[in-house]
Design an enzyme around this catalytic site. Structure first.
Site, short mmCIF file in Angstrom:
data_model
loop_
_atom_site.label_atom_id
_atom_site.label_comp_id
_atom_site.label_asym_id
_atom_site.label_seq_id
_atom_site.Cartn_x
_atom_site.Cartn_y
_atom_site.Cartn_z
CG ASP A 158 -2.13 0.87 1.08
OD1 ASP A 158 -2.35 1.39 -0.04
OD2 ASP A 158 -2.85 1.07 2.07
CG HIS A 200 -0.19 2.04 -9.28
ND1 HIS A 200 -0.38 1.67 -7.96
CD2 HIS A 200 -1.31 2.72 -9.64
CE1 HIS A 200 -1.56 2.12 -7.55
NE2 HIS A 200 -2.14 2.76 -8.55
CG LEU A 232 9.55 -17.16 -3.88
CD1 LEU A 232 9.16 -17.19 -2.41
CD2 LEU A 232 10.26 -15.85 -4.21
C1 IPE Z 1 -5.44 -2.82 -0.21
O1 IPE Z 1 -5.10 -1.49 -0.40
C2 IPE Z 1 -5.45 -3.55 -1.51
C3 IPE Z 1 -4.16 -3.75 -2.16
C4 IPE Z 1 -2.99 -3.46 -1.64
C5 IPE Z 1 -4.23 -4.34 -3.47
P1 IPE Z 1 -6.22 -0.36 -0.59
O2 IPE Z 1 -5.49 0.91 -0.73
O3 IPE Z 1 -7.15 -0.75 -1.66
O4 IPE Z 1 -6.98 -0.45 0.81
P2 IPE Z 1 -7.94 0.57 1.54
O5 IPE Z 1 -9.00 0.97 0.57
O6 IPE Z 1 -7.10 1.75 1.94
O7 IPE Z 1 -8.45 -0.17 2.73
C1 IPE Z 2 -1.15 0.34 -4.02
O1 IPE Z 2 -1.26 1.50 -3.29
C2 IPE Z 2 -2.26 -0.63 -3.76
C3 IPE Z 2 -3.05 -0.98 -4.95
C4 IPE Z 2 -4.34 -1.05 -4.87
C5 IPE Z 2 -2.39 -1.29 -6.19
P1 IPE Z 2 -2.48 2.50 -3.41
O2 IPE Z 2 -2.80 2.77 -4.84
O3 IPE Z 2 -3.62 2.03 -2.59
O4 IPE Z 2 -1.81 3.77 -2.76
P2 IPE Z 2 -2.49 4.81 -1.77
O5 IPE Z 2 -3.09 4.04 -0.66
O6 IPE Z 2 -3.51 5.56 -2.57
O7 IPE Z 2 -1.35 5.68 -1.34
MG MG Z 3 -4.12 2.31 -0.66
#
Ligand code: IPE
Ligand code: IPE
Ligand code: MG
Length: 230
Positions: free
Chosen positions: A12, A29, A123
């Protein structure tokens, strides 16, 4: 040092990493993929058995279409780029989640990578794609109902979820300072150790993975009993 067999990561913070630099979320990303590469390499070196990476949740469809499309196209190019390296390093690719809802060209690329790496014994890189813990449980229940089984126990239930045959995660890492599970591995995480860090995913390095593993080694896993279970 006790190396966890299965590490699962909620990757995240890509968006926030990009916004801080006045870049597009997709640029975040892209940078996040570099971390994915580093963490796969590190996990292989450390001797982890399964690395599960949460890449797209069932709730992430709620994002703007351009971001969703961008994420899938990044995934496609990532797989294309990495397949040789996976082969060289004996890495096996697996996915969890309902991939049939992804764009057809992406599904094709995933299936091809799974097939090519299917005999590898090192892995397991397990990517969670259109994954939701609740969806997984509901899908399992429907499969059980369809099969006509009238009674199910925990051990048999596990044959119907996406992670059938894999050990439960020992350690779940979440980056970017959030303290929630976001529908990730709801069944499997019953006794996982949870580790969070404020580091945003694109800034997460091998050293940070090692820090998480060190912290894991300081935890006492008791599984409801009184003794630390090794
Ligand atoms: C969780 O992250 C999903 C992934 C890392 C793919 P999100 O950014 O979607 O989660 P929330 O919405 O903050 O809970
Ligand atoms: C990556 O981080 C998780 C995915 C869903 C790919 P985010 O895109 O949720 O990044 P934040 O939370 O907006 O910073
Ligand atoms: Mg996020």
């Amino acid at each position: 040092m006790d190396i966890p067999k299965h590490i699962a990561i909620i990757m995240d913070g890509n968006g926030r990493w990009a916004v801080k630099r006045s870049l597009s979320r997709i640029a975040g990303h892209k940078e996040g993929i570099k971390t994915v590469e580093e963490i796969i390499k590190a996990s292989n070196e450390i001797g982890i058995t399964v690395l599960t990476l949460y890449a797209f949740s069932t709730e992430n469809w709620a994002r703007p279409l351009a971001e969703v499309k961008g994420l899938f196209s990044l995934l496609k190019f990532f797989l294309r780029k990495k397949i040789k390296e996976f082969q060289k390093n004996n890495i096996k690719l697996k996915t969890i989640g309902n991939i049939s809802k992804l764009p057809a060209d992406v599904v094709k690329e995933i299936k091809s990578a799974i097939k090519i790496t299917s005999e590898n014994t090192g892995l397991i890189v397990n990517i969670a794609l259109n994954y939701g813990g609740r969806q997984e449980i509901i899908e399992a229940i429907n499969k059980i109902l369809e099969s006509g089984i009238k009674n199910i126990d925990e051990k048999n239930f596990e044959k119907y979820i996406y992670t059938a045959g894999l050990p439960d995660p020992d350690l779940i890492i979440r980056t970017s300072g959030e303290y929630r599970i976001s529908n990730f591995l709801m069944w499997q995480s019953a006794y996982s150790e949870f580790y969070t860090t404020n580091i945003l995913w694109p800034d997460f390095k091998k050293k940070d993975l090692l820090d998480a593993i060190s912290e894991y080694n300081r935890r006492n896993r008791r599984f409801g009993g009184l003794e630390h279970v090794k």
